[in-house]
Design a protein around this motif. Sequence first.
Motif, PDB file in Angstrom:
ATOM      1  N   GLU A  63       0.841  -1.213   0.000  1.00  0.00           N
ATOM      2  CA  GLU A  63       0.000   0.000   0.000  1.00  0.00           C
ATOM      3  C   GLU A  63       0.870   1.255   0.000  1.00  0.00           C
ATOM      4  OE1 GLU A  63      -4.095  -1.527   2.242  1.00  0.00           O
ATOM      5  OE2 GLU A  63      -2.476  -0.648   3.432  1.00  0.00           O
ATOM      6  N   ILE A  64       1.879   1.256   0.849  1.00  0.00           N
ATOM      7  CA  ILE A  64       2.772   2.413   0.946  1.00  0.00           C
ATOM      8  C   ILE A  64       3.512   2.633  -0.377  1.00  0.00           C
ATOM      9  CG2 ILE A  64       4.890   3.251   2.057  1.00  0.00           C
ATOM     10  CD1 ILE A  64       3.883   1.980   4.664  1.00  0.00           C
ATOM     11  N   ILE A  65       3.981   1.549  -0.971  1.00  0.00           N
ATOM     12  CA  ILE A  65       4.699   1.652  -2.250  1.00  0.00           C
ATOM     13  C   ILE A  65       3.768   2.209  -3.320  1.00  0.00           C
ATOM     14  CG2 ILE A  65       5.794   0.313  -4.110  1.00  0.00           C
ATOM     15  CD1 ILE A  65       6.801  -1.620  -1.855  1.00  0.00           C
ATOM     16  N   ARG A  66       2.544   1.688  -3.367  1.00  0.00           N
ATOM     17  CA  ARG A  66       1.586   2.148  -4.380  1.00  0.00           C
ATOM     18  C   ARG A  66       1.286   3.625  -4.250  1.00  0.00           C
ATOM     19  NH1 ARG A  66      -2.589  -1.316  -7.203  1.00  0.00           N
ATOM     20  NH2 ARG A  66      -3.207   0.802  -7.632  1.00  0.00           N
ATOM     21  N   ARG A  67       1.185   4.074  -3.017  1.00  0.00           N
ATOM     22  CA  ARG A  67       0.878   5.498  -2.816  1.00  0.00           C
ATOM     23  C   ARG A  67       2.117   6.374  -2.996  1.00  0.00           C
ATOM     24  NH1 ARG A  67      -2.721   3.700   1.517  1.00  0.00           N
ATOM     25  NH2 ARG A  67      -1.042   3.995   3.003  1.00  0.00           N
ATOM     26  N   GLY A  68       3.253   5.752  -3.208  1.00  0.00           N
ATOM     27  CA  GLY A  68       4.484   6.511  -3.409  1.00  0.00           C
ATOM     28  C   GLY A  68       4.987   7.168  -2.130  1.00  0.00           C
ATOM     29  N   GLU A  69       4.568   6.633  -0.986  1.00  0.00           N
ATOM     30  CA  GLU A  69       4.991   7.249   0.269  1.00  0.00           C
ATOM     31  C   GLU A  69       6.382   6.759   0.664  1.00  0.00           C
ATOM     32  OE1 GLU A  69       0.509   7.488   2.163  1.00  0.00           O
ATOM     33  OE2 GLU A  69       1.965   6.087   2.995  1.00  0.00           O
ATOM     34  N   GLN A  70       7.074   7.616   1.397  1.00  0.00           N
ATOM     35  CA  GLN A  70       8.391   7.239   1.886  1.00  0.00           C
ATOM     36  C   GLN A  70       8.357   7.329   3.394  1.00  0.00           C
ATOM     37  OE1 GLN A  70      11.104   9.843  -0.161  1.00  0.00           O
ATOM     38  NE2 GLN A  70      10.543   8.998  -2.146  1.00  0.00           N
ATOM     39  N   ARG A  71       8.060   6.193   4.023  1.00  0.00           N
ATOM     40  CA  ARG A  71       7.973   6.238   5.489  1.00  0.00           C
ATOM     41  C   ARG A  71       8.185   4.863   6.093  1.00  0.00           C
ATOM     42  NH1 ARG A  71       2.798   4.827   7.585  1.00  0.00           N
ATOM     43  NH2 ARG A  71       1.254   4.424   5.974  1.00  0.00           N
ATOM     44  N   VAL A  72       8.256   4.860   7.416  1.00  0.00           N
ATOM     45  CA  VAL A  72       8.381   3.612   8.160  1.00  0.00           C
ATOM     46  C   VAL A  72       7.017   3.290   8.741  1.00  0.00           C
ATOM     47  CG1 VAL A  72       9.578   2.436  10.056  1.00  0.00           C
ATOM     48  CG2 VAL A  72      10.706   4.302   8.837  1.00  0.00           C
ATOM     49  N   ALA A  73       6.614   2.026   8.681  1.00  0.00           N
ATOM     50  CA  ALA A  73       5.383   1.625   9.362  1.00  0.00           C
ATOM     51  C   ALA A  73       5.716   0.458  10.272  1.00  0.00           C
ATOM     52  CB  ALA A  73       4.318   1.236   8.342  1.00  0.00           C
ATOM     53  N   ASN A  74       5.027   0.390  11.381  1.00  0.00           N
ATOM     54  CA  ASN A  74       5.257  -0.682  12.337  1.00  0.00           C
ATOM     55  C   ASN A  74       4.076  -1.652  12.299  1.00  0.00           C
ATOM     56  OD1 ASN A  74       5.924  -2.310  14.444  1.00  0.00           O
ATOM     57  ND2 ASN A  74       5.555  -0.783  16.043  1.00  0.00           N
ATOM     58  N   ALA A  75       4.276  -2.773  11.635  1.00  0.00           N
ATOM     59  CA  ALA A  75       3.209  -3.770  11.540  1.00  0.00           C
ATOM     60  C   ALA A  75       3.350  -4.816  12.648  1.00  0.00           C
ATOM     61  CB  ALA A  75       3.236  -4.440  10.167  1.00  0.00           C
ATOM     62  N   TYR A  76       4.130  -4.506  13.656  1.00  0.00           N
ATOM     63  CA  TYR A  76       4.345  -5.460  14.748  1.00  0.00           C
ATOM     64  C   TYR A  76       4.261  -4.735  16.092  1.00  0.00           C
ATOM     65  CZ  TYR A  76       6.490  -9.779  16.625  1.00  0.00           C
ATOM     66  OH  TYR A  76       6.751 -10.958  17.273  1.00  0.00           O
ATOM     67  N   PRO A  77       3.204  -3.920  16.257  1.00  0.00           N
ATOM     68  CA  PRO A  77       3.148  -3.047  17.438  1.00  0.00           C
ATOM     69  C   PRO A  77       3.143  -3.825  18.747  1.00  0.00           C
ATOM     70  CG  PRO A  77       1.051  -3.034  16.260  1.00  0.00           C
ATOM     71  CD  PRO A  77       2.018  -3.783  15.403  1.00  0.00           C
ATOM     72  N   ARG A  78       2.717  -5.108  18.732  1.00  0.00           N
ATOM     73  CA  ARG A  78       2.681  -5.800  20.007  1.00  0.00           C
ATOM     74  C   ARG A  78       4.083  -6.128  20.518  1.00  0.00           C
ATOM     75  NH1 ARG A  78       1.090 -10.094  16.593  1.00  0.00           N
ATOM     76  NH2 ARG A  78       2.368 -11.955  16.880  1.00  0.00           N
ATOM     77  N   CYS A  79       5.090  -5.886  19.709  1.00  0.00           N
ATOM     78  CA  CYS A  79       6.443  -6.183  20.166  1.00  0.00           C
ATOM     79  C   CYS A  79       7.408  -5.010  20.027  1.00  0.00           C
ATOM     80  CB  CYS A  79       6.975  -7.377  19.388  1.00  0.00           C
ATOM     81  SG  CYS A  79       8.076  -8.412  20.322  1.00  0.00           S
ATOM     82  N   VAL A  80       7.107  -4.079  19.132  1.00  0.00           N
ATOM     83  CA  VAL A  80       8.098  -3.063  18.792  1.00  0.00           C
ATOM     84  C   VAL A  80       7.591  -1.663  19.086  1.00  0.00           C
ATOM     85  CG1 VAL A  80       9.515  -2.096  16.954  1.00  0.00           C
ATOM     86  CG2 VAL A  80       9.037  -4.535  16.988  1.00  0.00           C
ATOM     87  N   GLU A  81       8.401  -0.896  19.773  1.00  0.00           N
ATOM     88  CA  GLU A  81       8.038   0.473  20.096  1.00  0.00           C
ATOM     89  C   GLU A  81       8.943   1.448  19.343  1.00  0.00           C
ATOM     90  OE1 GLU A  81       7.788   0.493  24.416  1.00  0.00           O
ATOM     91  OE2 GLU A  81       6.772  -1.434  24.109  1.00  0.00           O
ATOM     92  N   PRO A  82       8.526   2.734  19.290  1.00  0.00           N
ATOM     93  CA  PRO A  82       9.314   3.682  18.487  1.00  0.00           C
ATOM     94  C   PRO A  82      10.774   3.740  18.908  1.00  0.00           C
ATOM     95  CG  PRO A  82       7.320   4.734  19.375  1.00  0.00           C
ATOM     96  CD  PRO A  82       7.303   3.322  19.836  1.00  0.00           C
ATOM     97  N   GLU A  83      11.025   3.798  20.198  1.00  0.00           N
ATOM     98  CA  GLU A  83      12.403   3.986  20.651  1.00  0.00           C
ATOM     99  C   GLU A  83      13.105   2.684  21.002  1.00  0.00           C
ATOM    100  OE1 GLU A  83      13.505   6.934  20.381  1.00  0.00           O
ATOM    101  OE2 GLU A  83      11.636   8.086  20.259  1.00  0.00           O
ATOM    102  N   GLY A  84      12.381   1.594  21.097  1.00  0.00           N
ATOM    103  CA  GLY A  84      13.012   0.311  21.415  1.00  0.00           C
ATOM    104  C   GLY A  84      13.425   0.193  22.873  1.00  0.00           C
TER     105      GLY A  84
END
Lengths: 93, 375
Positions: free
Chosen positions: B239-260
Amino acid sequence: MCLGVPGKVIEVNDIVATVDFWGVRRPVMLNIVDAPVEAGDYVLVHVGFAIRKIPPEDVEETLAFYDSLLRGDAEDLMSNDVRTEMQSSGEDT
Amino acid sequence: MKQAFIPAAAQLEFRDPTRVAALRQRLQALTADLDESITVMHVCGSHEQAIARFGLRSLFPPNLHVIMGPGCPVCVTDMPEVDEAVYLAQQGVTVVTFGDMFRVPGTVKSLAEAKAEGADVRIIYSPWEVVQIAHKQEGEVVFFATGFETTAVATAALVLAGPPKNLSILSSHKYIPPIMEIVAEMPHTEIQGFLAAGHAATITGWKIFERFVARHGIPVVIAGFEPLDILSALVQLVEIIRRGEQRVANAYPRCVEPEGNRNAQRALWKVFEPFSGVWRGIAYVPNGNLRLRPQYAWVDARERFDIRVSELLAGASPRLTQECICGNIMAGIATPRDCNLYGKECTPETPVGACMVSSEGTCKIWYEYGGHVVS
Ligand code: SF4
């Protein structure tokens, strides 16, 4: 080895916890995990070190996935990696 | 020979087939009207294991290519690094390492071969055991430390805890973000997105990839290891590629936080500093290796010992290893099937290259999960 393995904390002794992995108890180091850990918590363990405390609401789902992996036969790579992680805490306590 | 190819369907053990079907449909819809196919790369041996084990590639649309990058730390450990460990073992030092590293060939031999010739080489599961070994003996013990940042954190903790005097570290730890930059810029790769490994990001946090995205314009999605995690991460990435966006997405929120895990990061960077070096068969990677900082020189095996690898190499004859294309496979420009030795001279019983030794190596994963049947 990316995978780590979840286990239940049985007892905490300074920076070493005794953790139960499917009935196997091992010492696990707590000097990396960044939340206070106590008996009853679940932690994700990588090479003998707890790297994350698993939030209570995620425990069941996490364990279910590993359950399914451990049902793999003895030659299954993923099951093997998980079993290796389970041994990763040195000698038995 | 292993048992014959198991059809992907028999491998599926999804807990929620309805959601799998929905995600699969979504992927199909997202790729149905593409003019050109999309290639995304993951950088984790466990992702490749899950994709192969659960037969996920058979669920991906044909114009979505999911390739494996340099996600096997043992495989990217350069031959001269193995040579250093072999040299030390031959000098009578006890060399301790992870099981996956044991049979990985160096220029002349592997640690397993050195052991067969009488060297003291031991396998451990946790860096903590290295300390136990060192306490039990008088002689020098060297920990040949391999692995990405997730494992380097454990080595750092060991160093910070004050290791015994007869213990030193031969660090071959590697750091993932810099290699992503290299692979993204390689002339033969056309990677439109990356899947990053969930548990490594547990330590680093997902924000660390923002710099990479800003520099290269290639989106990154953090993915877990269950079939559903991987599929939903791929849906987000496409979806991100199709929209031409350049960003990070977290599809594993139950384990990964922004700062780690900041505690782990503090330990890691207190003990290690990045430096540049070769990743086996792939490239010279600026800042892709981790070495002990100067204040920990007293526990650095390279400072403690005079490691004369050239002595080891003198008169060595070329080995089959030179035909190994592991490096190209990890750079995303070849698959094991492109290797002439795959499944013939090179099998898990008689591995020629590191990718057939390690459980995180693509060649071994494909071989074990049935990819060795040429279709
Ligand atoms: S099959 Fe063996 S020799 Fe060929 S690339 Fe893989 S590890 Fe190297």
